[in-house]
Design an enzyme around this catalytic site. Structure first.
Site, short mmCIF file in Angstrom:
data_model
loop_
_atom_site.label_atom_id
_atom_site.label_comp_id
_atom_site.label_asym_id
_atom_site.label_seq_id
_atom_site.Cartn_x
_atom_site.Cartn_y
_atom_site.Cartn_z
N ARG A 170 0.36 -1.55 0.31
CA ARG A 170 0.01 0.04 -0.21
C ARG A 170 0.70 1.01 0.11
O ARG A 170 0.25 2.29 0.35
CB ARG A 170 -0.79 0.08 1.36
CG ARG A 170 -1.91 -0.96 1.16
CD ARG A 170 -3.07 -1.27 0.04
NE ARG A 170 -3.88 -2.37 -0.09
CZ ARG A 170 -3.49 -3.94 -0.29
NH1 ARG A 170 -1.60 -3.70 -1.70
NH2 ARG A 170 -3.90 -4.38 -0.26
N CYS A 218 -10.67 0.27 3.58
CA CYS A 218 -9.87 0.77 4.63
C CYS A 218 -8.98 1.55 4.83
O CYS A 218 -8.09 2.43 4.14
CB CYS A 218 -8.25 -0.59 4.79
SG CYS A 218 -9.49 -2.41 4.27
N GLU A 287 -4.16 3.93 6.26
CA GLU A 287 -4.24 3.63 5.06
C GLU A 287 -4.96 5.05 4.14
O GLU A 287 -4.79 5.01 3.16
CB GLU A 287 -4.73 2.38 4.87
CG GLU A 287 -4.89 2.07 3.00
CD GLU A 287 -5.63 0.45 2.57
OE1 GLU A 287 -6.11 0.45 1.78
OE2 GLU A 287 -4.85 -0.47 3.42
#
Length: 296
Positions: A170, A218, A287
Site C-alpha cells: 500500500r 480500509c 491507509e
C-alpha cells in the site's frame, strides 16, 4: 507563496468548491481554488504554474482514499479527470490516470483479459491505485504495472519503470513527492475465466464490506501477518461510534459516515482505535490519506 495570497491564474479555476462532493467519505469543506484537468497539456500548464509560484496544492482523483478537513483546503486542489485507454500490444494496455479503476477491471475481465480482476469494486481512479498500490489479499497493482508516466514540477512528461516506482504494501514513491501520475501501462494475459474471477471477487466484497455507506475503504494498513479488521473486532470496537462516524458493524477496518460525520470525529475515532491496539502492543498505521487544512 502563502495560500491566502491573491493570485491571477492564466487558466480558468473555480473558487470555494466544497470537497465533500469529491470524496467518497462525503466529508470536507471548501478549497480556495479547484480545477479539473482533462488533458496532459492542461495538467502540464497548471502544474508548472503552481510549482513556479510555490503555491500549495494537492492532487486528487476520485477522492476514494481521502479524508478532507472540515475547514476545507487552504490552497489549490488539482482534480485529475484525464481518462482513456489504448492497447499498445495484444496484452499490454496504457490507461490514463483519471480512468475508473473498477470500470477498467470490469471492462478488461469481460473481454477475457486477466490481471486486473481484483480492481472490480475498488472505487478509486487508476492514478489512485498506482499511488496507493491498491490491491486485495496477495494481489496488487504493482504486480501488473509495466511503467508509469508522470508530469514533474517543470511540466515535463517522464516515464518510470517498475523498479523506479518504490512499490511496497500500500505504498509507492508518489506518497513522498508531488508528481502528477499521468498514465499507467499494464501487462495482461488472456484468460477465459477472468470474468468469473472478477464477479466472485466483487461478490465477496459486497458481502463483507459496507458499500451502502460513505467511507474511504480500509482505514488502516494490515500489520504483517495479521488483519487490522480482525484486530479491531477482537478489541471490541466493531460498531463503536463517535458522532456521525462509526466503525462499521460489517467490517471493522472501515469507518463509515452515518450521516453528518466530521473529519474531526473520524480522526478522533482513528486515534481511539490506535490507542486501544497500542495498549496491546500493536501499532496500526493509517491507509487513508488524511489531508490537512494547510500543508506543513
Amino acid at each position: 507563496m502563502k495560500a491566502s495570497t491573491v493570485i491571477r491564474f492564466p487558466f480558468s479555476v473555480r473558487r470555494s468548491v466544497w470537497l465533500n462532493k469529491y470524496s467518497t467519505f462525503r466529508i470536507g469543506g471548501p478549497a480556495n481554488y479547484f480545477k479539473v484537468v482533462h488533458s496532459a497539456s492542461e495538467a502540464q500548464q497548471v502544474i508548472q504554474f503552481l510549482h513556479s509560484h510555490n503555491y500549495p496544492f494537492i492532487i486528487v482523483g476520485k477522492g476514494s482514499n481521502c479524508l478532507f478537513d472540515d475547514r476545507g483546503f487552504d490552497g489549490f486542489v488539482l482534480c485529475n479527470g484525464i481518462q482513456g485507454k489504448e492497447f499498445v500490444s495484444e496484452t499490454t494496455i496504457k490507461v490514463y490516470s483519471g480512468t475508473s479503476f473498477s470500470f477498467l477491471g470490469k471492462t478488461l475481465s469481460s473481454s477475457g483479459y486477466s490481471g486486473l480482476e481484483f480492481a472490480v469494486g475498488i472505487p478509486g481512479s487508476v492514478g489512485g491505485a498506482v499511488f496507493m498500490n491498491a490491491g486485495i489479499g496477495n494481489q496488487d497493482t504493482a504486480a501488473v504495472i509495466e511503467s508509469v508516466e508522470v508530469i514533474n514540477s517543470k511540466g515535463e512528461i517522464l516515464s518510470y519503470n517498475t523498479e523506479e516506482l518504490g512499490f511496497g504494501y500500500r505504498t509507492s514513491r508518489f506518497q513522498h513527492c508531488n508528481e502528477f501520475i499521468l498514465s499507467a501501462t499494464f501487462r495482461l494475459s488472456r484468460n477465459s475465466s477472468s470474468v468469473k474471477i472478477a464477479k466472485d471477487l466483487l461478490r465477496n466484497r459486497l458481502l463483507s464490506q459496507p458499500y451502502q455507506q460513505p467511507s474511504t475503504g480500509c482505514i488502516f494498513r494490515n500489520p504483517p501477518g495479521n488483519s487490522a479488521g480482525k484486530l479491531i473486532d477482537e478489541a471490541g470496537l466493531k460498531g463503536f461510534s463517535l458522532g456521525g462516524a462509526q466503525i462499521s458493524p460489517k467490517h471493522a477496518n472501515f469507518i463509515v459516515n452515518t450521516g453528518r460525520a466530521t473529519s474531526q470525529e473520524v480522526k478522533q475515532l482513528i486515534q481511539i482505535v490506535q490507542d486501544k491496539l497500542k495498549s496491546q502492543g500493536i501499532n496500526l498505521e493509517e491507509e487513508v490519506r488524511i489531508i490537512p487544512y494547510q500543508l506543513p
